[in-house]
Design a protein around this motif. Structure first.
Motif, mmCIF file in Angstrom:
data_model
loop_
_atom_site.group_PDB
_atom_site.id
_atom_site.type_symbol
_atom_site.label_atom_id
_atom_site.label_comp_id
_atom_site.label_asym_id
_atom_site.label_seq_id
_atom_site.Cartn_x
_atom_site.Cartn_y
_atom_site.Cartn_z
ATOM 1 N N SER A 93 7.580 -72.774 -36.399
ATOM 2 C CA SER A 93 6.780 -73.159 -34.993
ATOM 3 C C SER A 93 7.693 -73.882 -34.094
ATOM 4 N N SER A 94 7.370 -73.365 -33.064
ATOM 5 C CA SER A 94 8.117 -74.582 -31.645
ATOM 6 C C SER A 94 7.127 -75.589 -31.330
ATOM 7 N N GLU A 95 5.853 -75.557 -31.917
ATOM 8 C CA GLU A 95 4.815 -76.231 -31.593
ATOM 9 C C GLU A 95 4.815 -77.610 -32.339
ATOM 10 N N HIS A 96 5.946 -77.707 -33.258
ATOM 11 C CA HIS A 96 5.523 -78.701 -34.265
ATOM 12 C C HIS A 96 6.887 -79.184 -34.523
ATOM 13 N N SER A 97 7.102 -80.667 -34.322
ATOM 14 C CA SER A 97 8.510 -81.274 -34.277
ATOM 15 C C SER A 97 8.815 -81.797 -35.744
ATOM 16 N N ASP A 98 7.775 -81.748 -36.643
ATOM 17 C CA ASP A 98 7.921 -82.177 -38.017
ATOM 18 C C ASP A 98 7.582 -81.252 -39.166
ATOM 19 N N ARG A 99 8.378 -81.204 -40.136
ATOM 20 C CA ARG A 99 7.887 -80.350 -41.097
ATOM 21 C C ARG A 99 6.480 -80.730 -41.937
ATOM 22 N N LYS A 100 5.733 -79.707 -42.169
ATOM 23 C CA LYS A 100 4.438 -80.059 -42.516
ATOM 24 C C LYS A 100 3.997 -78.887 -43.285
ATOM 25 N N LEU A 106 3.733 -73.359 -44.923
ATOM 26 C CA LEU A 106 4.740 -74.356 -44.997
ATOM 27 C C LEU A 106 5.486 -74.421 -43.494
ATOM 28 N N ILE A 107 5.082 -75.268 -42.691
ATOM 29 C CA ILE A 107 5.515 -75.132 -41.348
ATOM 30 C C ILE A 107 6.849 -75.883 -41.128
ATOM 31 N N LEU A 108 7.917 -75.152 -40.629
ATOM 32 C CA LEU A 108 9.068 -75.681 -40.253
ATOM 33 C C LEU A 108 9.282 -75.644 -38.935
ATOM 34 N N PRO A 109 9.992 -76.915 -38.077
ATOM 35 C CA PRO A 109 10.152 -76.904 -36.746
ATOM 36 C C PRO A 109 11.369 -76.191 -36.525
ATOM 37 N N ALA A 110 11.240 -75.187 -35.256
ATOM 38 C CA ALA A 110 11.933 -74.447 -34.821
ATOM 39 C C ALA A 110 13.249 -74.903 -34.433
ATOM 40 N N ASP A 111 13.363 -75.967 -33.897
ATOM 41 C CA ASP A 111 14.638 -76.603 -33.378
ATOM 42 C C ASP A 111 15.453 -77.084 -34.480
ATOM 43 N N GLU A 112 14.901 -77.467 -35.627
ATOM 44 C CA GLU A 112 15.430 -77.912 -36.814
ATOM 45 C C GLU A 112 16.133 -76.804 -37.633
ATOM 46 N N VAL A 113 15.329 -75.696 -37.679
ATOM 47 C CA VAL A 113 15.537 -74.348 -38.312
ATOM 48 C C VAL A 113 17.108 -73.843 -37.690
ATOM 49 N N LYS A 114 16.880 -73.916 -36.368
ATOM 50 C CA LYS A 114 18.123 -73.330 -35.279
ATOM 51 C C LYS A 114 19.324 -74.138 -35.567
ATOM 52 N N LYS A 119 16.272 -72.341 -45.289
ATOM 53 C CA LYS A 119 16.448 -72.780 -46.558
ATOM 54 C C LYS A 119 16.766 -74.429 -46.649
ATOM 55 N N ARG A 120 17.394 -74.714 -45.851
ATOM 56 C CA ARG A 120 17.705 -76.185 -45.724
ATOM 57 C C ARG A 120 16.381 -77.125 -45.189
ATOM 58 N N GLU A 121 15.835 -76.529 -44.209
ATOM 59 C CA GLU A 121 14.413 -77.222 -43.809
ATOM 60 C C GLU A 121 13.410 -77.086 -44.802
ATOM 61 N N LEU A 122 13.478 -75.891 -45.615
ATOM 62 C CA LEU A 122 12.413 -75.907 -46.661
ATOM 63 C C LEU A 122 12.634 -76.890 -47.629
ATOM 64 N N GLU A 123 13.979 -77.080 -47.807
ATOM 65 C CA GLU A 123 14.254 -78.081 -49.101
ATOM 66 C C GLU A 123 13.964 -79.478 -48.504
ATOM 67 N N LYS A 124 14.078 -79.861 -47.449
ATOM 68 C CA LYS A 124 13.787 -81.024 -46.870
ATOM 69 C C LYS A 124 12.350 -81.229 -46.999
ATOM 70 N N LEU A 125 11.321 -80.202 -46.630
ATOM 71 C CA LEU A 125 9.975 -80.561 -46.574
ATOM 72 C C LEU A 125 9.682 -80.556 -48.091
ATOM 73 N N TYR A 126 10.194 -80.098 -49.034
ATOM 74 C CA TYR A 126 9.829 -80.193 -50.581
ATOM 75 C C TYR A 126 10.261 -81.662 -50.818
ATOM 76 N N ARG A 127 11.367 -82.057 -50.377
ATOM 77 C CA ARG A 127 11.795 -83.358 -50.767
ATOM 78 C C ARG A 127 10.780 -84.518 -50.407
ATOM 79 N N GLU A 128 10.232 -84.375 -49.029
ATOM 80 C CA GLU A 128 9.435 -85.250 -48.446
ATOM 81 C C GLU A 128 7.930 -85.266 -49.265
ATOM 82 N N LYS A 129 7.570 -84.043 -49.302
ATOM 83 C CA LYS A 129 6.597 -83.933 -50.080
ATOM 84 C C LYS A 129 6.303 -84.521 -51.331
ATOM 85 N N ALA A 130 7.490 -84.193 -52.092
ATOM 86 C CA ALA A 130 7.685 -84.634 -53.598
ATOM 87 C C ALA A 130 7.563 -86.122 -53.664
ATOM 88 N N ARG A 131 8.148 -86.741 -52.597
ATOM 89 C CA ARG A 131 8.334 -88.176 -52.813
ATOM 90 C C ARG A 131 6.767 -88.833 -52.444
#
Length: 240
Positions: A93-100, A106-114, A119-131
């Protein structure tokens, strides 16, 4: 590729001579069976497999089952990945600046994905949520008065968690894929390990006093591990 017969089954295997290996061993993984022989050793690889036949066959069957159960996921928008035991849809989503995590997405920010990849942004989301989840669970067990120093999220291949001699708690970030009560079991398991280093009767008695149904939770994790796979890099091996 070599062949032998173990307990009535035809087994294909490879042999690797290793300068780092100190003793002969057999590795069984998603990639197959491999005999690892230290350089300079005259150990017969086929003889080693015969010695380890029961373990080899048992692990091979386990990985054969894993191979059948592992989901064939793609790292693309619209794909489903588990989060806290439930399937969630990957959305960019381009409407979200944070992974959430929002609803079943599982919403990933378009700018970061670009800049990186889904794959990398999804791993970051899992890491954040796991913590977040692990810290929340640890707060609930502060009354156990078990001291630890740091929480580390690691890319562990062969285990869900571990603890170090420095009193650090290490967790596989993929555990965020499991239901919360399973994550709780993993956290409690490692907390108790800070007091009891091995799986002694005293260790399990302590775990049972905290989580009376720990056996059911442990069984769930064992039975469902093949489905808690992020990518092919997660495939683990067993050695003897």
């Amino acid at each position: 590729m070599k062949k032998t017969e173990l307990l009535g089954e035809d087994i294909e295997y490879t042999v690797r001579r290793s300068s780092k290996a100190t003793i002969p061993r057999v590795d069984v993984s998603m990639d197959g069976v491999r005999a690892v022989i230290p350089e300079g050793s005259d150990k017969d690889p086929e003889g080693l497999l015969q010695e380890k036949a029961i373990q080899v066959i048992k692990s091979k069957k386990k990985f054969d089952r894993y191979r059948e159960e592992i989901p064939k996921r793609k790292f693309q928008e619209g794909e489903f990945f588990p989060y806290l035991g439930e399937e969630h849809n990957v959305a960019v989503s381009s409407e979200h600046s944070d992974r959430k995590v929002e609803g079943e997405k599982l919403i990933l920010p378009a700018d970061e994905v670009k800049d990186t990849s889904i794959k990398r942004e999804l791993e970051k989301l899992y890491r954040e949520k796991a913590r977040e989840i692990i810290e929340e669970i640890l707060e609930r067990y502060e009354d156990l008065r078990i001291e630890y120093k740091r929480i580390k999220l690691k890319n562990q291949k062969t285990r869900w968690a571990s603890c170090s001699s420095r009193q650090n708690l290490n967790f596989n970030w993929r555990i965020a894929m499991a239901p919360k009560d399973i994550i709780e079991y993993v956290v409690v398991h490692e907390l108790v390990h800070l007091e009891e280093s091995n799986h002694s009767k005293r260790f399990w008695t302590k775990v049972s006093s905290i989580l009376p149904d720990y056996k059911e939770r442990a069984k769930w994790l064992k039975d469902h591990s093949p489905k808690l796979v992020f990518s092919e890099e997660d495939y683990t091996s067993s050695s003897w």
